[in-house]
Design an enzyme around this catalytic site. Structure first.
Site, PDB file in Angstrom:
ATOM      1  N   GLU A  39      13.546   3.456  20.511  1.00  0.00           N
ATOM      2  CA  GLU A  39      13.016   4.816  20.549  1.00  0.00           C
ATOM      3  C   GLU A  39      12.664   5.180  21.992  1.00  0.00           C
ATOM      4  O   GLU A  39      12.195   4.332  22.727  1.00  0.00           O
ATOM      5  CB  GLU A  39      11.783   4.908  19.640  1.00  0.00           C
ATOM      6  CG  GLU A  39      12.120   4.609  18.187  1.00  0.00           C
ATOM      7  CD  GLU A  39      10.913   4.551  17.245  1.00  0.00           C
ATOM      8  OE1 GLU A  39       9.772   4.706  17.730  1.00  0.00           O
ATOM      9  OE2 GLU A  39      11.131   4.369  16.043  1.00  0.00           O
ATOM     10  N   ALA A  54       9.604   2.851   7.574  1.00  0.00           N
ATOM     11  CA  ALA A  54       8.863   1.598   7.788  1.00  0.00           C
ATOM     12  C   ALA A  54       9.072   1.050   9.203  1.00  0.00           C
ATOM     13  O   ALA A  54       8.231   1.223  10.079  1.00  0.00           O
ATOM     14  CB  ALA A  54       9.256   0.567   6.743  1.00  0.00           C
ATOM     15  N   ARG A  55      10.191   0.372   9.425  1.00  0.00           N
ATOM     16  CA  ARG A  55      10.526  -0.205  10.729  1.00  0.00           C
ATOM     17  C   ARG A  55      12.022  -0.059  10.962  1.00  0.00           C
ATOM     18  O   ARG A  55      12.830  -0.387  10.084  1.00  0.00           O
ATOM     19  CB  ARG A  55      10.166  -1.701  10.768  1.00  0.00           C
ATOM     20  CG  ARG A  55       8.690  -1.998  10.734  1.00  0.00           C
ATOM     21  CD  ARG A  55       7.908  -1.503  11.956  1.00  0.00           C
ATOM     22  NE  ARG A  55       8.313  -2.153  13.195  1.00  0.00           N
ATOM     23  CZ  ARG A  55       7.747  -3.250  13.680  1.00  0.00           C
ATOM     24  NH1 ARG A  55       6.767  -3.837  13.056  1.00  0.00           N
ATOM     25  NH2 ARG A  55       8.176  -3.746  14.822  1.00  0.00           N
ATOM     26  N   HIS A  78       9.140   9.180  14.853  1.00  0.00           N
ATOM     27  CA  HIS A  78       7.948   8.554  14.254  1.00  0.00           C
ATOM     28  C   HIS A  78       6.729   8.854  15.118  1.00  0.00           C
ATOM     29  O   HIS A  78       6.759   8.669  16.321  1.00  0.00           O
ATOM     30  CB  HIS A  78       8.186   7.038  14.161  1.00  0.00           C
ATOM     31  CG  HIS A  78       7.050   6.313  13.519  1.00  0.00           C
ATOM     32  ND1 HIS A  78       6.775   6.423  12.177  1.00  0.00           N
ATOM     33  CD2 HIS A  78       6.119   5.477  14.043  1.00  0.00           C
ATOM     34  CE1 HIS A  78       5.717   5.678  11.884  1.00  0.00           C
ATOM     35  NE2 HIS A  78       5.305   5.098  12.998  1.00  0.00           N
ATOM     36  N   ASP A  82      12.898   7.871  10.072  1.00  0.00           N
ATOM     37  CA  ASP A  82      11.786   8.209  10.943  1.00  0.00           C
ATOM     38  C   ASP A  82      11.521   7.100  11.972  1.00  0.00           C
ATOM     39  O   ASP A  82      10.689   7.256  12.842  1.00  0.00           O
ATOM     40  CB  ASP A  82      10.539   8.416  10.060  1.00  0.00           C
ATOM     41  CG  ASP A  82       9.317   8.829  10.862  1.00  0.00           C
ATOM     42  OD1 ASP A  82       9.422   9.821  11.603  1.00  0.00           O
ATOM     43  OD2 ASP A  82       8.271   8.172  10.744  1.00  0.00           O
ATOM     44  N   ARG A 135       0.815  -1.221   0.000  1.00  0.00           N
ATOM     45  CA  ARG A 135       0.000   0.000   0.000  1.00  0.00           C
ATOM     46  C   ARG A 135       0.849   1.271   0.000  1.00  0.00           C
ATOM     47  O   ARG A 135       0.679   2.146  -0.840  1.00  0.00           O
ATOM     48  CB  ARG A 135      -0.908   0.018   1.233  1.00  0.00           C
ATOM     49  CG  ARG A 135      -2.364  -0.184   0.907  1.00  0.00           C
ATOM     50  CD  ARG A 135      -3.259   0.176   2.070  1.00  0.00           C
ATOM     51  NE  ARG A 135      -2.808  -0.361   3.347  1.00  0.00           N
ATOM     52  CZ  ARG A 135      -3.210  -1.523   3.850  1.00  0.00           C
ATOM     53  NH1 ARG A 135      -4.060  -2.275   3.203  1.00  0.00           N
ATOM     54  NH2 ARG A 135      -2.772  -1.936   5.015  1.00  0.00           N
ATOM     55  N   ILE A 136       1.762   1.379   0.978  1.00  0.00           N
ATOM     56  CA  ILE A 136       2.566   2.596   1.114  1.00  0.00           C
ATOM     57  C   ILE A 136       3.545   2.722  -0.049  1.00  0.00           C
ATOM     58  O   ILE A 136       3.680   3.797  -0.641  1.00  0.00           O
ATOM     59  CB  ILE A 136       3.295   2.618   2.473  1.00  0.00           C
ATOM     60  CG1 ILE A 136       2.265   2.666   3.604  1.00  0.00           C
ATOM     61  CG2 ILE A 136       4.243   3.811   2.552  1.00  0.00           C
ATOM     62  CD1 ILE A 136       2.832   2.425   4.985  1.00  0.00           C
ATOM     63  N   ASP A 169      10.173  -6.473  -4.774  1.00  0.00           N
ATOM     64  CA  ASP A 169       9.172  -7.058  -3.888  1.00  0.00           C
ATOM     65  C   ASP A 169       8.926  -8.490  -4.357  1.00  0.00           C
ATOM     66  O   ASP A 169       8.257  -8.713  -5.362  1.00  0.00           O
ATOM     67  CB  ASP A 169       7.868  -6.253  -3.931  1.00  0.00           C
ATOM     68  CG  ASP A 169       6.888  -6.706  -2.847  1.00  0.00           C
ATOM     69  OD1 ASP A 169       6.865  -7.914  -2.510  1.00  0.00           O
ATOM     70  OD2 ASP A 169       6.151  -5.847  -2.333  1.00  0.00           O
TER      71      ASP A 169
END
Length: 188
Positions: A170, A140-141, A188, A165, A60-61, A80
């Site tokens: 964190e 993303a992660r 984030h 981000d 999606r993103i 992908d």
């Protein structure tokens, strides 16, 4: 109420914003001007139009990022393993093997899900394959990227920079913060 697309547009736009911030030296120019300097020529930067964007993960993103990047005039390629070649062709994006994408992209943006296979997928080997002028974007992660390897690649000039981000831990207080305007970071 489950709204799975709610954050997709926001995350995609943030990836693009980080690319702009890096390519136009926005953070550095802002800090310079606020410190009383007028350094017009020092922060000229570079255009995104005509550059190649490599997208890792065309979910999606990733698809929103691809659409936005194409609107800017960027060449879009992606990796992908879960998207069939026919579907990729129908979408109009070029599917590449990861190694080729890394070697040819000016910007690489991560939109992969976190799995045991993708955890740490961006380490020293992958970063070394990228052009010295390339920049990595991760919204993303944090666990997708080996932060020490990223720090070393940028510090040694093997990679131009990064826009990040998300972090492994964190709030982030690590050494990527020491790389000045070569790294643009946001919480984030």
């Amino acid at each position: 109420e489950n709204v799975p697309d709610a954050n997709s547009q926001s995350a995609a736009e943030h990836a693009i914003a980080l690319m702009y911030a890096l390519s136009r030296n926005i953070s550095a120019a802002d800090a310079s001007l606020k410190s009383g300097k007028w350094e017009k020529t020092q922060y000229v930067g570079t255009e995104l139009q005509g550059k190649t964007l490599g997208i890792i993960g065309l979910g999606r993103i990733g698809q929103i990022v691809a659409r936005l990047a194409r609107g800017i005039g960027m060449e879009v390629v992606f990796y992908d393993p879960y998207i069939p070649k026919e579907r990729a062709k129908a979408m109009g994006y070029t599917s590449l093997k990861l190694e080729k994408l890394l070697k040819t992209s000016d910007y690489v943006t991560l939109h992969a899900v976190l799995t045991p296979e993708t955890n740490g997928m961006f380490g020293a080997k992958e970063l070394t394959l990228m052009k010295p002028s390339a920049r990595l974007i991760n919204v993303a992660r944090g666990e997708l990227v080996d932060e020490d390897a990223l720090y070393n690649a940028i510090k040694s000039g093997k990679l131009a920079g990064a826009g990040i981000d998300v972090f492994e831990e964190e709030p982030y207080e690590g050494k990527l913060l020491q790389l000045g305007d070569r790294v643009v970071v946001t919480p984030h």
